[in-house]
Design a protein around this motif. Structure first.
Motif, PDB file in Angstrom:
ATOM      1  N   LYS A  35       0.863  -1.186   0.054  1.00 12.93           N
ATOM      2  CA  LYS A  35       0.058  -0.197   0.092  1.00 12.93           C
ATOM      3  C   LYS A  35       0.842   1.323   0.038  1.00 12.93           C
ATOM      4  O   LYS A  35       1.947   1.233   0.829  1.00 12.93           O
ATOM      5  CB  LYS A  35      -0.725   0.055   1.260  1.00 12.93           C
ATOM      6  CG  LYS A  35      -1.694  -1.050   1.120  1.00 12.93           C
ATOM      7  CD  LYS A  35      -3.103  -0.997   0.059  1.00 12.93           C
ATOM      8  CE  LYS A  35      -4.058  -2.152   0.393  1.00 12.93           C
ATOM      9  NZ  LYS A  35      -3.577  -3.625   0.448  1.00 12.93           N
ATOM     10  N   TYR A  36       0.551   2.217  -0.757  1.00 12.91           N
ATOM     11  CA  TYR A  36       1.238   3.307  -0.795  1.00 12.91           C
ATOM     12  C   TYR A  36       0.835   4.344   0.130  1.00 12.91           C
ATOM     13  O   TYR A  36      -0.493   4.630   0.208  1.00 12.91           O
ATOM     14  CB  TYR A  36       1.138   4.060  -2.429  1.00 12.91           C
ATOM     15  CG  TYR A  36       1.933   5.186  -2.590  1.00 12.91           C
ATOM     16  CD1 TYR A  36       3.478   5.074  -2.978  1.00 12.91           C
ATOM     17  CD2 TYR A  36       1.411   6.680  -2.788  1.00 12.91           C
ATOM     18  CE1 TYR A  36       4.283   5.956  -3.251  1.00 12.91           C
ATOM     19  CE2 TYR A  36       2.346   7.555  -2.899  1.00 12.91           C
ATOM     20  CZ  TYR A  36       3.546   7.486  -3.032  1.00 12.91           C
ATOM     21  OH  TYR A  36       4.279   8.500  -3.452  1.00 12.91           O
ATOM     22  N   GLN A  37       1.777   4.720   0.830  1.00 14.56           N
ATOM     23  CA  GLN A  37       1.373   5.850   1.956  1.00 14.56           C
ATOM     24  C   GLN A  37       1.187   7.239   1.612  1.00 14.56           C
ATOM     25  O   GLN A  37       2.158   8.059   1.488  1.00 14.56           O
ATOM     26  CB  GLN A  37       2.349   5.795   3.079  1.00 14.56           C
ATOM     27  CG  GLN A  37       2.630   4.183   3.558  1.00 14.56           C
ATOM     28  CD  GLN A  37       1.302   3.539   4.197  1.00 14.56           C
ATOM     29  OE1 GLN A  37       0.680   4.209   5.134  1.00 14.56           O
ATOM     30  NE2 GLN A  37       0.814   2.428   3.693  1.00 14.56           N
ATOM     31  N   TYR A  38       0.075   7.710   1.057  1.00 11.96           N
ATOM     32  CA  TYR A  38      -0.108   9.069   0.303  1.00 11.96           C
ATOM     33  C   TYR A  38      -0.099   9.914   1.363  1.00 11.96           C
ATOM     34  O   TYR A  38       0.442  11.437   1.113  1.00 11.96           O
ATOM     35  CB  TYR A  38      -1.340   9.090  -0.245  1.00 11.96           C
ATOM     36  CG  TYR A  38      -1.399   8.351  -1.435  1.00 11.96           C
ATOM     37  CD1 TYR A  38      -1.193   8.924  -2.684  1.00 11.96           C
ATOM     38  CD2 TYR A  38      -1.991   7.164  -1.554  1.00 11.96           C
ATOM     39  CE1 TYR A  38      -1.116   8.265  -3.824  1.00 11.96           C
ATOM     40  CE2 TYR A  38      -2.256   6.183  -2.790  1.00 11.96           C
ATOM     41  CZ  TYR A  38      -1.912   7.031  -3.911  1.00 11.96           C
ATOM     42  OH  TYR A  38      -1.895   6.194  -4.976  1.00 11.96           O
ATOM     43  N   ASP A  39      -0.122   9.741   2.764  1.00 14.66           N
ATOM     44  CA  ASP A  39       0.193  10.654   3.790  1.00 14.66           C
ATOM     45  C   ASP A  39       1.543  10.967   4.204  1.00 14.66           C
ATOM     46  O   ASP A  39       1.798  11.795   5.043  1.00 14.66           O
ATOM     47  CB  ASP A  39      -0.578  10.399   5.067  1.00 14.66           C
ATOM     48  CG  ASP A  39      -0.152   9.161   5.755  1.00 14.66           C
ATOM     49  OD1 ASP A  39       0.314   8.371   5.167  1.00 14.66           O
ATOM     50  OD2 ASP A  39      -0.783   8.844   7.017  1.00 14.66           O
ATOM     51  N   SER A  40       2.383  10.124   3.675  1.00 17.19           N
ATOM     52  CA  SER A  40       3.662  10.237   3.924  1.00 17.19           C
ATOM     53  C   SER A  40       4.576  11.356   2.910  1.00 17.19           C
ATOM     54  O   SER A  40       4.064  11.274   1.715  1.00 17.19           O
ATOM     55  CB  SER A  40       4.278   8.890   3.801  1.00 17.19           C
ATOM     56  OG  SER A  40       5.972   8.684   3.951  1.00 17.19           O
ATOM     57  N   GLY A  97       3.860   0.452   2.575  1.00 16.87           N
ATOM     58  CA  GLY A  97       3.399  -0.263   3.657  1.00 16.87           C
ATOM     59  C   GLY A  97       3.247  -1.813   3.338  1.00 16.87           C
ATOM     60  O   GLY A  97       2.292  -1.876   2.450  1.00 16.87           O
TER      61      GLY A  97
END
Length: 225
Positions: A57-62, A68
């Motif tokens: 999963k791509y952590q867009y909030d990072s 992840g």
């Protein structure tokens, strides 16, 4: 109701590792863990697209765009621990251990008569203290998911309902990574494809080159017209 824990399947031939252009995804040759290196990752998300299970999963909030995924809690091994989900599971629905031991336990359960009393292990199936308990056997589907799917996975699953209903897709026995890498190694082994392409380009270039001696004179052009 039916519940299924979803995490990385740690494939024998992982597509995420094959697709990653910077080796941010790697498979440990000893433990088989598919690990992620955030320092090497460039956020291309090829691994997200490549995984047939939809796990990375791509952590867009990072701000750095990290990925992840489950890494079997490899950071806990140095302290003598193992996967936290298996370590704390009160019923042994999630077990930890060698794939061969997990497969043997799965097939043992499939061979038992539904409703019969049996011993259920808990925690680390390949070592550690005995935490087993007595329980009744469920009515399992006669299939170990991950034994053959997609070239085999190190995470194996049993279910009392169709696997598609709990989010596990139908997959062929051969992984896409194995197919694509076979094609690539065949084409590029020994620089076969580069030499073939270079040869074809050289042939086309020579066909379209005209020497000055072969060029028509002004008089020849007038006669031709």
């Amino acid at each position: 109701y039916a519940f299924m824990k979803t995490s990385c399947m740690h494939c024998a031939d992982p597509s995420c590792v094959s697709a990653c252009p910077v080796t941010a995804m790697t498979k440990d040759p000893k433990t088989g863990i598919v690990a992620y290196d955030a320092e090497a990752c460039v956020g291309c998300r090829y691994c997200v697209v490549a995984c047939p299970f939809g796990i990375p999963k791509y952590q867009y909030d990072s701000p750095t765009g990290k990925i992840g995924k489950c890494e079997l809690c490899r950071h806990r091994y140095k302290d003598g621990h193992y996967s936290a989900c298996a370590e704390v599971c009160p019923t042994g629905a999630t077990l930890y251990g060698r794939t061969s031991d997990l497969l043997s336990e799965a097939k043992r359960r499939l061979a038992l008569a539904p409703g019969s009393l049996t011993t259920y292990p808990r925690g680390n199936l390949s070592g550690g203290p005995d935490q087993s308990y007595q329980g009744y056997v469920g009515k399992y589907k006669q299939h170990v998911y991950g034994e053959t799917e997609y070239g085999g996975t190190q995470v194996l699953k049993l279910s009392a309902v169709d696997f598609e209903k709990v989010g596990m897709p139908y997959l062929p026995p051969k992984s896409s990574a194995s197919t694509s890498e076979t094609i690539q190694h065949t084409l590029y082994g020994g620089l076969l494809m580069p030499f073939a392409v270079l040869g074809a380009m050289t042939y086309v270039a020579k066909r379209n080159v005209h020497h000055e001696d072969d060029a028509p004179t002004d008089e020849q052009r007038k006669e031709g017209s």
